[in-house]
Design a protein around this motif. Structure first.
Motif, short mmCIF file in Angstrom:
data_model
loop_
_atom_site.label_atom_id
_atom_site.label_comp_id
_atom_site.label_asym_id
_atom_site.label_seq_id
_atom_site.Cartn_x
_atom_site.Cartn_y
_atom_site.Cartn_z
N UNK A 72 15.14 1.33 -18.65
CA UNK A 72 14.62 -0.03 -18.62
C UNK A 72 13.63 -0.22 -17.47
N UNK A 73 13.97 0.30 -16.29
CA UNK A 73 13.07 0.19 -15.14
C UNK A 73 11.78 0.96 -15.40
N UNK A 74 11.90 2.11 -16.02
CA UNK A 74 10.71 2.90 -16.38
C UNK A 74 9.76 2.07 -17.25
N UNK A 123 2.34 -2.37 -14.67
CA UNK A 123 1.07 -1.69 -14.38
C UNK A 123 -0.02 -2.18 -15.32
N UNK A 124 0.30 -2.28 -16.62
CA UNK A 124 -0.68 -2.75 -17.59
C UNK A 124 -1.08 -4.20 -17.36
N UNK A 125 -0.10 -5.04 -17.04
CA UNK A 125 -0.41 -6.46 -16.84
C UNK A 125 -1.26 -6.68 -15.59
N UNK A 126 -0.98 -5.96 -14.54
CA UNK A 126 -1.79 -6.09 -13.33
C UNK A 126 -3.21 -5.61 -13.60
N UNK A 151 0.79 -1.22 0.00
CA UNK A 151 0.00 0.00 0.00
C UNK A 151 0.83 1.27 0.00
N UNK A 152 2.01 1.23 0.59
CA UNK A 152 2.85 2.43 0.66
C UNK A 152 4.15 2.28 -0.13
N UNK A 153 4.30 1.17 -0.85
CA UNK A 153 5.56 0.91 -1.57
C UNK A 153 5.85 2.00 -2.60
N UNK A 154 4.83 2.40 -3.38
CA UNK A 154 5.06 3.42 -4.40
C UNK A 154 5.48 4.74 -3.77
N UNK A 155 4.77 5.19 -2.75
CA UNK A 155 5.08 6.47 -2.12
C UNK A 155 6.44 6.48 -1.46
N UNK A 156 6.80 5.41 -0.77
CA UNK A 156 8.10 5.36 -0.10
C UNK A 156 9.24 5.25 -1.11
N UNK A 157 8.98 4.56 -2.22
CA UNK A 157 10.01 4.51 -3.26
C UNK A 157 10.22 5.89 -3.86
N UNK A 206 6.00 9.26 -11.88
CA UNK A 206 4.69 9.20 -12.50
C UNK A 206 4.25 7.75 -12.72
N UNK A 207 5.18 6.91 -13.10
CA UNK A 207 4.87 5.49 -13.29
C UNK A 207 4.43 4.85 -11.97
N UNK A 208 5.12 5.20 -10.90
CA UNK A 208 4.78 4.65 -9.59
C UNK A 208 3.40 5.12 -9.14
N UNK A 209 3.05 6.36 -9.48
CA UNK A 209 1.70 6.85 -9.17
C UNK A 209 0.65 6.00 -9.87
N UNK A 210 0.92 5.64 -11.13
CA UNK A 210 -0.03 4.81 -11.88
C UNK A 210 -0.05 3.38 -11.37
N UNK A 211 1.10 2.90 -10.87
CA UNK A 211 1.18 1.53 -10.37
C UNK A 211 0.50 1.36 -9.02
N UNK A 212 0.52 2.41 -8.19
CA UNK A 212 0.02 2.31 -6.81
C UNK A 212 -1.40 1.75 -6.72
N UNK A 213 -2.39 2.24 -7.50
CA UNK A 213 -3.74 1.67 -7.39
C UNK A 213 -3.80 0.19 -7.77
#
Length: 241
Positions: free
Chosen positions: A201-203, A210-213, A107-113, A137-144
């Motif tokens: 590459x990480x980006x 995000x798309x696969x999930x 739940x907080x992985x994206x924000x803490x990263x 920005x990618x992490x923001x999209x991944x968080x939900x």
């Protein structure tokens, strides 16, 4: 009584913390901003409770003694100001570390990263800064999407491996290289170029995850080859050779 040396140490430490906050710069994503906001309002709520308790206590004492007088008001004001100063200053928001990212809940992985990246940003070369911003920005999209995963899900482990291991390893590896060597050619690329390529590459990997999930392709996410893992394993073998 506090010695002058102790006071000097406290002043220097406070200055270092302030300088660190300034160097971190603006947040790279909304999730880190939300965590900072939650920390601030948590301190604000505790401060309000403490001041309220102090005022109620002063009121009770005043009712018993038929008033607290001038000095009672002064003491209450001083204690209130001290409480506001201490509770709004401490505790400072804990900064994520490489180790803590591996254990952070989804739940907080994206924000803490994002916060961790903001701390590292001053040590990165200029070409890497836009990539770090984009990863935010990618992490923001991944968080939900992470909210839909269970902690024990194999896909969760893949996300943790990318965000909590490969990303910190890439940046920490670059930071360990002495400054004069970061722009020297090493096997066709400079360490600076290798860092930029790794961040790109990480980006892309975060975007793919995000798309696969979102599409529910968790089996594909959990079983497909990890490019970064292969890359790091290969680098390790070359080093050991």
């Amino acid at each position: 009584m506090v010695s002058p040396a102790t006071q000097s140490d406290e002043i220097l430490e406070s200055a270092r913390r302030s300088l660190k906050r300034v160097r971190m710069g603006p947040p790279i994503g909304t999730k880190s901003r939300a965590l900072r906001r939650a920390h601030f309002f948590g301190k604000l709520a505790r401060t309000g409770v403490a001041v309220g308790v102090l005022l109620i206590g002063a009121g009770i004492i005043g009712a018993i003694l038929d008033g607290i007088g001038f000095w009672g008001v002064m003491i209450t004001g001083v204690l209130g100001a001290a409480a506001v100063y201490a509770l709004m200053r401490y505790p400072e928001m804990p900064m994520p570390t490489t180790e803590s990212l591996r254990q952070t809940d989804l739940g907080t992985l994206a924000g803490k990263t994002e916060i961790w990246l903001e701390v590292q940003r001053p040590a990165l070369p200029a070409p890497a800064i836009p990539l770090v911003q984009n990863i935010g920005l990618r992490l923001d999209a991944l968080a939900p999407q992470l909210q839909t995963l269970a902690e024990t899900d194999p896909a969760s482990r893949e996300v943790r491996k990318l965000v909590g291991e490969h990303l910190p390893e890439l940046i920490n590896g670059y930071k360990r290289i002495p400054e004069p060597l970061r722009r020297q050619d090493n096997g066709g690329k400079t360490p600076e170029q290798q860092l930029v390529d790794g961040l790109k590459l990480i980006d892309r990997e975060i975007e793919t995850m995000t798309g696969q999930i979102a599409r529910g392709e968790l089996d594909k996410l959990a079983t497909r080859g990890r490019f970064l893992e292969i890359r790091y394993d290969g680098a390790g073998e070359e080093t050991g050779a």
